[in-house]
Design a protein around this motif. Structure first.
Motif, PDB file in Angstrom:
ATOM      1  N   SER A 184       4.180   1.167   7.916  1.00 46.87           N
ATOM      2  CA  SER A 184       4.769   1.993   6.891  1.00 46.87           C
ATOM      3  C   SER A 184       6.238   1.619   6.534  1.00 46.87           C
ATOM      4  CB  SER A 184       4.690   3.533   7.303  1.00 46.87           C
ATOM      5  OG  SER A 184       3.154   3.749   7.070  1.00 46.87           O
ATOM      6  N   GLU A 230      -3.065   3.986   4.327  1.00 45.59           N
ATOM      7  CA  GLU A 230      -3.835   3.373   3.188  1.00 45.59           C
ATOM      8  C   GLU A 230      -3.997   1.920   3.552  1.00 45.59           C
ATOM      9  OE1 GLU A 230      -3.209   4.284  -1.206  1.00 45.59           O
ATOM     10  OE2 GLU A 230      -2.482   2.284  -1.012  1.00 45.59           O
ATOM     11  N   ALA A 231      -3.400   1.218   4.353  1.00 41.16           N
ATOM     12  CA  ALA A 231      -3.823  -0.098   4.664  1.00 41.16           C
ATOM     13  C   ALA A 231      -4.965  -0.258   5.163  1.00 41.16           C
ATOM     14  CB  ALA A 231      -2.408  -0.669   5.325  1.00 41.16           C
ATOM     15  N   VAL A 235      -0.726  -3.856   9.895  1.00 38.59           N
ATOM     16  CA  VAL A 235      -0.205  -2.679   9.074  1.00 38.59           C
ATOM     17  C   VAL A 235       0.815  -2.128   9.390  1.00 38.59           C
ATOM     18  CG1 VAL A 235      -2.770  -2.489   8.377  1.00 38.59           C
ATOM     19  CG2 VAL A 235      -1.709  -1.003   9.923  1.00 38.59           C
ATOM     20  N   LEU A 280       0.162  -4.113   4.036  1.00 39.98           N
ATOM     21  CA  LEU A 280      -0.843  -4.796   4.631  1.00 39.98           C
ATOM     22  C   LEU A 280      -0.674  -6.216   4.707  1.00 39.98           C
ATOM     23  CD1 LEU A 280      -4.008  -5.321   5.793  1.00 39.98           C
ATOM     24  CD2 LEU A 280      -4.606  -5.311   3.567  1.00 39.98           C
ATOM     25  N   LEU A 293      -7.958   0.544   3.461  1.00 39.18           N
ATOM     26  CA  LEU A 293      -8.280  -0.533   2.560  1.00 39.18           C
ATOM     27  C   LEU A 293      -9.115  -1.593   3.729  1.00 39.18           C
ATOM     28  CD1 LEU A 293      -5.681  -2.612   0.500  1.00 39.18           C
ATOM     29  CD2 LEU A 293      -7.566  -3.717   1.587  1.00 39.18           C
ATOM     30  N   PHE A 338      -5.458  -6.276  -5.025  1.00 40.21           N
ATOM     31  CA  PHE A 338      -5.392  -5.084  -3.855  1.00 40.21           C
ATOM     32  C   PHE A 338      -4.363  -4.029  -4.616  1.00 40.21           C
ATOM     33  CE2 PHE A 338      -7.133  -8.486  -1.366  1.00 40.21           C
ATOM     34  CZ  PHE A 338      -8.420  -7.986  -1.108  1.00 40.21           C
ATOM     35  N   GLU A 339      -3.731  -4.412  -5.398  1.00 37.71           N
ATOM     36  CA  GLU A 339      -2.673  -3.249  -5.906  1.00 37.71           C
ATOM     37  C   GLU A 339      -2.978  -3.047  -7.402  1.00 37.71           C
ATOM     38  OE1 GLU A 339       1.101  -5.210  -5.546  1.00 37.71           O
ATOM     39  OE2 GLU A 339       0.756  -5.639  -3.417  1.00 37.71           O
ATOM     40  N   THR A 389       0.868  -1.121   0.152  1.00 40.26           N
ATOM     41  CA  THR A 389       0.069   0.023   0.169  1.00 40.26           C
ATOM     42  C   THR A 389       0.760   1.200  -0.011  1.00 40.26           C
ATOM     43  OG1 THR A 389      -0.114  -0.054   2.408  1.00 40.26           O
ATOM     44  CG2 THR A 389      -1.652  -1.446   1.477  1.00 40.26           C
ATOM     45  N   ARG A 390       0.306   2.452   0.106  1.00 48.31           N
ATOM     46  CA  ARG A 390       0.921   3.703   0.252  1.00 48.31           C
ATOM     47  C   ARG A 390       1.616   3.826   1.563  1.00 48.31           C
ATOM     48  NH1 ARG A 390      -0.902   8.805  -0.388  1.00 48.31           N
ATOM     49  NH2 ARG A 390      -2.937   8.006   0.230  1.00 48.31           N
TER      50      ARG A 390
END
Ligand SMILES: Cc1ncc(COP(=O)(O)O)c(C=O)c1O
Length: 414
Positions: free
Chosen positions: A228, A101-102, A226, A241, A105, A278-279, A96-97
């Motif tokens: 980053s 974002e996760a 999740v 995620l 989602l 999911f991408e 994810t970003r």
């Protein structure tokens, strides 16, 4: 893990972070804001530069060599990250970003799909806005009951309160493994076990734990987790995620478009397999490869050693800061249950003024509500100051912080 020894070779590590070797306002930079975002070591910068120079082409599309090379490296990065958090297979890792974002989602593709009006969702009082706002929006929109697990006066989650809040309508529990304000490390096992007993699924916000300590999703038995990349030596624009495969497979997609379909005709699309479902669109594959290099760097140090170093740093900071008159530490004072985050206030000084005065001494700390306004409301505080540590910090950084605090007090006559 014993005592508060400093396990890492900091001089060697710092040589990999050229950004740290500079002056700010004529003073050597003392960077104490890694909980917001960490600095990046040379191997991460080099890995990304190398892709751009020699192996760059869009992934999953070309049949030519360069595209295959980029795709291979993207897939390798996914496999590295899966191993790093003990995931059973790379397909459980969705890029994810970022953590935000996760979580969105999950709010859209899991909760909006599987939760019904009247179902209950539990979060805690200490969550970052990323694990707060998506659930508030969902609760309003879908008549979901949102409940908050309270913290004790020491800033620890109350498991008794969890017991009282769990019902047979609890469908989802989402909590931070480590608080970005209080530093509190929450043992995930009892929460996950109890939530599973009532049939709820569990999301762990590991944004402040995966970068700093060993995390194993299989041992934890969380349903989703999740984090980053930018907080763990990786670049911005890439997050992770983790999800149990059967759950990811049962979920509808979040964003739609290219790459996430297996086939489209005029009647409609068929979804690709997980994780590609999911991408959607061209992924941040160079950043994912950078995150793979960050994981290699952390793995070479060893996550138990990273944790031990940060625990020693935290213990030292708690001790030194408590010597300063007027400083009040927020959160647990036992470094064994605290990540490398030390939040504090200075009597009669606004944290923003304090951070500005410290900046004049080259010391970079964070001031404000740290994206946890509900927690600050709960604590009766508008804002706090936060120093946070990572692998490149050393006791001298804490000494510089304390010295700068004394100077600030003198300047303000406090
Ligand atoms: C506990 C926690 N959760 C979520 C986030 C959100 O991370 P990001 O802004 O990278 O999405 C942060 C960032 O500070 C955090 O500390």
């Amino acid at each position: 893990m014993m005592g508060n020894e400093f396990m890492l070779d900091i001089a060697r590590i710092r040589a990999d972070f050229p950004i740290l070797n500079q002056s700010v306002n004529g003073k050597p930079l003392v960077f104490l804001d890694s909980a917001a975002s960490s600095q990046k070591p040379l191997p991460v910068l080099q890995a990304m530069e190398e892709v751009y120079r020699y192996a760059y082409a869009n992934v999953h599309r070309g049949v030519y060599r360069l595209s295959e090379l980029a795709t291979e490296r993207y897939d390798q990065a996914r496999a590295k990250i899966a191993r790093f958090i003990g995931a059973p297979e790379p397909e459980c890792i969705v890029f994810t970003r970022n953590a935000t974002e996760a979580l969105n989602l999950l709010a859209y593709a899991y909760a909006r799909h599987f939760l019904k009006p009247g179902d209950e969702l539990l979060i805690t009082e200490l969550e970052h806005h990323a694990n707060f706002v998506p659930w508030q929006v969902l609760a309003r929109e879908r008549d979901i009951v949102l409940k908050f697990i309270p913290i004790t006066a020491e800033g620890v989650l109350s498991l008794d309160a969890l017991e009282a809040l769990l019902t047979e309508r609890t469908r989802l529990v989402s909590f931070a493994h480590v608080s970005n304000v209080l530093g509190t490390i929450t043992d995930p096992a009892p929460i996950i076990q109890r939530a599973h007993q009532v049939g709820a699924r569990v999301i762990v916000d590991a944004s402040q734990s995966v970068p700093h300590m060993p995390v194993n999703v299989m041992e934890m038995d969380c349903d989703f987790l999740v984090f980053s990349g930018h907080k763990m030596l990786g670049p911005t624009g890439i997050g992770v995620l983790y999800g149990k495969r059967d759950l990811l497979e049962a979920m509808p997609p979040f964003l739609t478009g290219g790459d996430m379909i297996s086939m489209v005709d005029f009647d409609g699309p068929q979804w690709n397999d997980v994780p590609l479902k999911f991408e959607a669109g061209t992924p941040a594959f160079v950043e994912a490869i950078g995150l793979g290099a960050a994981v290699d760097y952390l793995s070479a140090l060893g996550m138990p050693a990273v944790r031990q170093h940060e625990q020693a740093m935290t213990a030292y900071a708690l001790e030194r800061l408590s010597e300063v008159n007027g400083v009040r530490i927020i959160g647990p004072t036992d470094s064994r249950i605290r990540g490398g985050v030390v939040t504090f206030t200075l009597d009669r000084v606004h944290p923003h003024d304090l951070a500005t005065l410290l900046d004049a001494e080259g010391v970079a700390i964070r001031a404000g509500h740290h994206c946890a306004q509900p927690l600050h409301i709960r604590l009766g505080l508008n804002a706090t100051a936060r120093a946070s540590f990572y692998i490149y910090n050393e006791p001298a950084d804490v000494d510089a912080l304390v010295e700068a605090l004394y100077k600030a007090k003198l300047a303000l006559r406090r």
